[in-house]
Design a protein around this motif. Sequence first.
Motif, PDB file in Angstrom:
ATOM      1  N   CYS A  18       0.893  -1.174   0.005  1.00 63.15           N
ATOM      2  CA  CYS A  18      -0.037  -0.066   0.125  1.00 63.15           C
ATOM      3  C   CYS A  18       0.843   1.435   0.115  1.00 63.15           C
ATOM      4  O   CYS A  18       0.347   2.261  -0.614  1.00 63.15           O
ATOM      5  N   ALA A  41      -0.296  14.742  10.395  1.00 65.85           N
ATOM      6  CA  ALA A  41      -1.260  13.548  10.014  1.00 65.85           C
ATOM      7  C   ALA A  41      -2.156  14.006   8.838  1.00 65.85           C
ATOM      8  O   ALA A  41      -2.657  15.015   8.933  1.00 65.85           O
ATOM      9  N   SER A  50      -8.974   9.450   4.879  1.00 65.46           N
ATOM     10  CA  SER A  50     -10.553   9.412   5.747  1.00 65.46           C
ATOM     11  C   SER A  50     -10.522  10.622   6.434  1.00 65.46           C
ATOM     12  O   SER A  50      -9.578  11.343   6.687  1.00 65.46           O
ATOM     13  N   LEU A 102      12.058   4.005   8.100  1.00 59.55           N
ATOM     14  CA  LEU A 102      11.405   5.330   7.588  1.00 59.55           C
ATOM     15  C   LEU A 102      12.364   6.506   7.835  1.00 59.55           C
ATOM     16  O   LEU A 102      12.134   7.487   7.032  1.00 59.55           O
TER      17      LEU A 102
HETATM   18  C1  HEM Z   1      -1.903   5.767   6.545  1.00 60.06           C
HETATM   19  C2  HEM Z   1       2.549   3.543   7.857  1.00 60.06           C
HETATM   20  C3  HEM Z   1       0.746  -0.521   6.179  1.00 60.06           C
HETATM   21  C4  HEM Z   1      -2.944   1.658   3.896  1.00 60.06           C
HETATM   22  C5  HEM Z   1      -0.732   5.326   7.177  1.00 60.06           C
HETATM   23  C6  HEM Z   1      -0.090   6.627   7.844  1.00 60.06           C
HETATM   24  C7  HEM Z   1       1.237   5.739   8.319  1.00 60.06           C
HETATM   25  C8  HEM Z   1       1.291   4.580   7.514  1.00 60.06           C
HETATM   26  C9  HEM Z   1       2.280   6.489   9.100  1.00 60.06           C
HETATM   27  C10 HEM Z   1      -0.362   8.152   7.918  1.00 60.06           C
HETATM   28  C11 HEM Z   1       0.294   8.922   6.894  1.00 60.06           C
HETATM   29  C12 HEM Z   1      -0.254  10.085   6.946  1.00 60.06           C
HETATM   30  O1  HEM Z   1      -0.912  10.708   7.795  1.00 60.06           O
HETATM   31  O2  HEM Z   1       0.173  10.667   5.955  1.00 60.06           O
HETATM   32  C13 HEM Z   1       2.119   2.310   7.457  1.00 60.06           C
HETATM   33  C14 HEM Z   1       3.346   1.330   7.676  1.00 60.06           C
HETATM   34  C15 HEM Z   1       2.793   0.059   7.348  1.00 60.06           C
HETATM   35  C16 HEM Z   1       1.591   0.285   6.788  1.00 60.06           C
HETATM   36  C17 HEM Z   1       4.700   1.594   8.449  1.00 60.06           C
HETATM   37  C18 HEM Z   1       3.326  -1.378   7.602  1.00 60.06           C
HETATM   38  C19 HEM Z   1       4.021  -1.527   8.677  1.00 60.06           C
HETATM   39  C20 HEM Z   1      -0.385  -0.300   5.282  1.00 60.06           C
HETATM   40  C21 HEM Z   1      -1.137  -1.334   4.543  1.00 60.06           C
HETATM   41  C22 HEM Z   1      -2.064  -0.522   3.888  1.00 60.06           C
HETATM   42  C23 HEM Z   1      -1.991   0.698   4.166  1.00 60.06           C
HETATM   43  C24 HEM Z   1      -0.687  -2.756   4.416  1.00 60.06           C
HETATM   44  C25 HEM Z   1      -3.305  -1.195   2.968  1.00 60.06           C
HETATM   45  C26 HEM Z   1      -3.586  -2.484   3.389  1.00 60.06           C
HETATM   46  C27 HEM Z   1      -3.093   2.922   4.422  1.00 60.06           C
HETATM   47  C28 HEM Z   1      -4.042   3.769   4.288  1.00 60.06           C
HETATM   48  C29 HEM Z   1      -3.588   4.814   5.053  1.00 60.06           C
HETATM   49  C30 HEM Z   1      -2.730   4.888   5.717  1.00 60.06           C
HETATM   50  C31 HEM Z   1      -5.048   3.729   3.137  1.00 60.06           C
HETATM   51  C32 HEM Z   1      -4.512   6.118   5.025  1.00 60.06           C
HETATM   52  C33 HEM Z   1      -5.411   6.228   6.336  1.00 60.06           C
HETATM   53  C34 HEM Z   1      -6.794   7.229   6.242  1.00 60.06           C
HETATM   54  O3  HEM Z   1      -6.620   8.045   5.545  1.00 60.06           O
HETATM   55  O4  HEM Z   1      -7.495   7.177   7.125  1.00 60.06           O
HETATM   56  N1  HEM Z   1      -0.042   4.268   7.095  1.00 60.06           N
HETATM   57  N2  HEM Z   1       1.249   1.539   6.890  1.00 60.06           N
HETATM   58  N3  HEM Z   1      -1.072   0.815   5.087  1.00 60.06           N
HETATM   59  N4  HEM Z   1      -2.165   3.433   5.490  1.00 60.06           N
HETATM   60 FE1  HEM Z   1      -0.457   2.587   6.102  1.00 60.06          FE
END
Ligand code: HEM
Length: 108
Positions: A18, A41, A50, A102
Amino acid sequence: AEGDADAGKKVFNKCKACHAVGEGAKNRVGPELNELFGRTAGTAEGFKYSSAMTEAGQGGLVWNEGTIGAYLHDPKGFVPKNKMAFAGLKADEDIANVLAYLKTFSTS
Ligand code: HEM
């Protein structure tokens, strides 16, 4: 404990479905993760978050070691109703290591 960025690169394989990070990283299913440390964030340019994540940022959530760690430990608990479809990382060591990885893509 200090994380190991090389070990964290392997942990990041779980995120890669992702997220992209590094030179030329683009938003995918999730936002790109360059310059994550110190970033508010919900503010990666061009990513459709979201309302839960946008509001968390507007409420003052800034990503740093503590907040990213808490989010990865329990994504839905830390930001209720955010749309990251990921159960999180159970092992504190994995979290420390992925944070170290990261951090190599953040200047602050
Ligand atoms: C958001 C890290 C795994 C999908 C985020 C954010 C972080 C993050 C720090 C917030 C970023 C921001 O505010 O700009 C990680 C890390 C992962 C991981 C380190 C693995 C350990 C995944 C996976 C998926 C995913 C596997 C998909 C299945 C998303 C989505 C958001 C998000 C869609 C946006 C959430 C929202 O808008 O509510 N992730 N992520 N992430 N991540 Fe991950």
